[in-house]
Design a protein around this motif. Sequence first.
Motif, short mmCIF file in Angstrom:
data_model
loop_
_atom_site.label_atom_id
_atom_site.label_comp_id
_atom_site.label_asym_id
_atom_site.label_seq_id
_atom_site.Cartn_x
_atom_site.Cartn_y
_atom_site.Cartn_z
N LEU A 129 57.17 29.27 -23.11
CA LEU A 129 57.70 27.67 -23.14
C LEU A 129 57.98 27.24 -21.93
O LEU A 129 58.69 26.10 -21.52
N ALA A 169 56.24 25.81 -19.63
CA ALA A 169 55.49 24.73 -19.07
C ALA A 169 56.20 23.39 -19.57
O ALA A 169 55.92 22.23 -18.96
N THR A 170 57.00 23.37 -20.40
CA THR A 170 58.08 22.37 -20.84
C THR A 170 58.75 21.77 -19.53
O THR A 170 59.40 20.72 -19.63
N VAL A 174 62.63 24.59 -20.28
CA VAL A 174 62.86 25.95 -20.55
C VAL A 174 62.64 26.82 -19.32
O VAL A 174 63.23 27.71 -19.07
N TRP A 175 61.63 26.28 -18.32
CA TRP A 175 61.45 26.89 -17.04
C TRP A 175 62.75 26.92 -16.27
O TRP A 175 63.26 28.00 -15.87
#
Length: 142
Positions: free
Chosen positions: A44, A46-47, A50-51
């Motif tokens: 997740l 790449a959102t 979330v990173w």
Amino acid sequence: MNDPESNFLLLVLVALAIFLMPALVAFLRRHPNRWVIFLLNVFLGATGIVWFGCLIWAFKAIHIAAAPNRSNGGESGLNLTANDVVRIRFDEGARLPPSLAPPLRADDVLVRLERLKKLHDDGVIDAEQFGRMRDAALSHSS
């Protein structure tokens, strides 16, 4: 070493290192939830949000237990998968002295025997264990 292929490979490696930074930080710091951070980061991350959340979580202060034999997880509320291990020892021979142990009623003994039979039928305990536990339940009832 100024060819386009090596520049592209270098760019991919730098991008991968930046993308996996939360997981790398968590593993380098031996964070109790490093695997959760890694999975969230990979699937997740790449959102973007979330990173960023994983990065903050990886840098968040890890609870360090004061006692030397305790684990460093669980108490802070941020360590979801790491709990302090509580070691117990099961001693079959330890029983209350007959003077302290209240006698079981007949229906309690029947319920206990039915549960033992089900455990034996399900293969959880073998015949020897069943016999010992049955005898203990019957001797405790009188």
